[in-house]
Design an enzyme around this catalytic site. Structure first.
Site, PDB file in Angstrom:
ATOM      1  CD  GLU A   1      -8.699   0.853   7.870  1.00  0.00           C
ATOM      2  OE1 GLU A   1      -8.653  -0.053   8.729  1.00  0.00           O
ATOM      3  OE2 GLU A   1      -8.021   1.890   7.963  1.00  0.00           O
TER       4      GLU A   1
ATOM      5  CG  ASN B   1      -8.668  -1.598  12.222  1.00  0.00           C
ATOM      6  OD1 ASN B   1      -7.755  -2.277  11.745  1.00  0.00           O
ATOM      7  ND2 ASN B   1      -9.161  -0.541  11.601  1.00  0.00           N
TER       8      ASN B   1
ATOM      9  CG  ASP C   1      -0.337  -0.552   2.488  1.00  0.00           C
ATOM     10  OD1 ASP C   1       0.907  -0.577   2.574  1.00  0.00           O
ATOM     11  OD2 ASP C   1      -1.087  -0.947   3.391  1.00  0.00           O
TER      12      ASP C   1
ATOM     13  CG  HIS D   1      -5.771  -2.430   8.993  1.00  0.00           C
ATOM     14  ND1 HIS D   1      -5.832  -1.078   9.260  1.00  0.00           N
ATOM     15  CD2 HIS D   1      -4.451  -2.752   9.117  1.00  0.00           C
ATOM     16  CE1 HIS D   1      -4.619  -0.623   9.526  1.00  0.00           C
ATOM     17  NE2 HIS D   1      -3.768  -1.613   9.458  1.00  0.00           N
TER      18      HIS D   1
HETATM   19  C1  F6R Z   1       1.608  -1.596   6.090  1.00  0.00           C
HETATM   20  C2  F6R Z   1       0.250  -2.106   6.202  1.00  0.00           C
HETATM   21  C3  F6R Z   1      -0.490  -2.124   7.499  1.00  0.00           C
HETATM   22  C4  F6R Z   1       0.352  -2.493   8.705  1.00  0.00           C
HETATM   23  C5  F6R Z   1      -0.489  -2.518   9.983  1.00  0.00           C
HETATM   24  C6  F6R Z   1       0.360  -2.771  11.212  1.00  0.00           C
HETATM   25  O1  F6R Z   1       2.090  -1.695   4.756  1.00  0.00           O
HETATM   26  O2  F6R Z   1      -0.285  -2.505   5.234  1.00  0.00           O
HETATM   27  O3  F6R Z   1      -1.562  -3.029   7.396  1.00  0.00           O
HETATM   28  O4  F6R Z   1       0.958  -3.734   8.494  1.00  0.00           O
HETATM   29  O5  F6R Z   1      -1.161  -1.317  10.126  1.00  0.00           O
HETATM   30  O6  F6R Z   1       1.215  -1.676  11.392  1.00  0.00           O
HETATM   31  P1  F6R Z   1       2.409  -1.713  12.442  1.00  0.00           P
HETATM   32  O7  F6R Z   1       3.357  -2.752  11.970  1.00  0.00           O
HETATM   33  O8  F6R Z   1       3.026  -0.347  12.384  1.00  0.00           O
HETATM   34  O9  F6R Z   1       1.800  -2.048  13.755  1.00  0.00           O
END
Ligand code: F6R
Length: 240
Positions: free
Chosen positions: A141, A134, A66, A136
Site C-alpha cells: 500500500e 491507489n 499475496d 499498490h
Molecule cells: C492481487 C494483487 C493486487 C491486484 C490489484 C488489482 O494478487 O496483488 O495488487 O493485482 O489490487 O486488482 P484487480 O485486478 O482486481 O483490479
C-alpha cells in the site's frame, strides 16, 4: 518501462498471453510470479486454452504475490482457492510446484521468512502484476518502504472497499494480508503489469509519468530494467 496500449481488456489479455506463452515455450520449467484479482482472468483463460491446445505447464513453477491473513484453501475467498479455480485446476501444472503464502500460518514472522527464502531460490522469470486504484502492487500500500521483503500488511480502506465486491459483505473482507514486498518483486527478471478500466487511469499516470515515490508503490517499476505495461485505452487515458 515499455508501454503497450490496447483497445480493450480482451486485447490486453491477448498481448499478455503472448508474452507468457513465449516465456513458457522458451523455458518449460520457468518460474512464473502470478497475481489474483480481476485483471489477469482473461490471461489465465488463454493459458487454459493454450494447455488444451498442447502446451505443457507440468514443469512450470509458480510463486504468487499475496494471500489474505486468516484464509486458506478452505475459504473460497482465499487467493489459493482463486488460483486453483481460475488456473491451476484447469492446466497440467503439478500443484506441488505452486507456491503462495500460508494465510493461516501460526507464526506470521516465520511465514514471511519462509517465503523470502523461497523467493530467493525461485527467482521469477516473469512477475505478473495488477495495479490497485491507489497505485499498490501486490498488497504494498502507499507508504510501504521500497526495501521491504515479504510482510504482513494492514489493508487500506480503499483496498478493502475495492475488494469487497468479491465478498458478500464488506465486513467479511480480511483487514490484513501477507504480501511479497517491493524488494521481492523487483528481483524478478521481467515484470509484466496489466491495467484495465477508467478507475486505474490515475494510478497508471502516477506509475508512468509521476516521480518514483513510496507514496505510489508501482512507481518503483520505472527503475526495473525489463518492465512491460500492457494497458487498455481507458486506463491509459491520462498518460503522456
Ligand atoms: C492481487 C494483487 C493486487 C491486484 C490489484 C488489482 O494478487 O496483488 O495488487 O493485482 O489490487 O486488482 P484487480 O485486478 O482486481 O483490479
Amino acid at each position: 518501462m515499455k508501454v503497450i496500449i490496447t483497445k480493450d481488456y480482451e486485447e490486453m489479455s491477448q498481448k499478455a498471453f503472448e508474452v507468457m506463452h513465449a516465456i513458457v515455450a522458451a523455458k518449460p520449467d520457468a518460474v512464473l510470479g502470478l497475481a489474483t484479482g480481476t485483471t489477469p482472468i482473461g490471461l489465465y483463460k488463454r493459458m487454459i486454452e493454450d494447455c488444451k491446445n498442447g502446451t505443457s505447464y507440468k514443469a512450470v513453477k509458480t510463486v504468487n504475490l499475496d494471500e489474505y491473513k486468516g484464509l486458506d484453501y478452505s475459504s473460497d475467498q482465499s487467493y489459493v482457492y482463486f488460483m486453483r479455480d481460475n488456473l491451476f485446476d484447469h492446466i497440467d501444472i503439478d500443484l506441488k510446484n505452486t507456491n503462495i503464502e500460508n494465510g493461516k500460518a501460526e507464526d506470521a514472522a516465520k511465514e514471511c521468512e519462509r517465503y523470502d527464502a523461497l523467493l530467493e531460490e525461485l527467482q521469477q522469470d516473469v512477475q505478473l502484476l495488477g495495479l490497485g486504484s491507489n497505485g499498490h502492487i501486490a498488497f504494498n500500500e502507499p507508504g510501504t518502504p521500497f526495501g521491504c521483503g515479504t510482510h504482513v500488511v494492514d489493508l487500506t480502506e480503499s483496498t478493502i472497499k475495492d475488494n469487497s465486491r468479491l465478498f458478500k459483505d464488506i465486513s467479511e473482507v480480511p483487514r490484513q494480508a501477507f504480501t511479497q514486498g517491493p524488494k521481492n518483486i523487483m528481483r524478478a527478471k521481467k515484470i509484466l503489469i496489466l491495467a484495465s478500466g477508467q478507475n486505474k487511469a490515475k494510478a497508471v499516470y502516477g506509475m508512468v509519468n509521476g516521480p518514483v515515490t513510496e507514496e505510489l508503490p508501482a512507481s518503483i517499476l520505472q527503475l526495473h530494467p525489463d518492465c512491460t505495461l500492457i494497458v487498455d485505452e481507458a486506463a491509459a487515458s491520462l498518460i503522456k
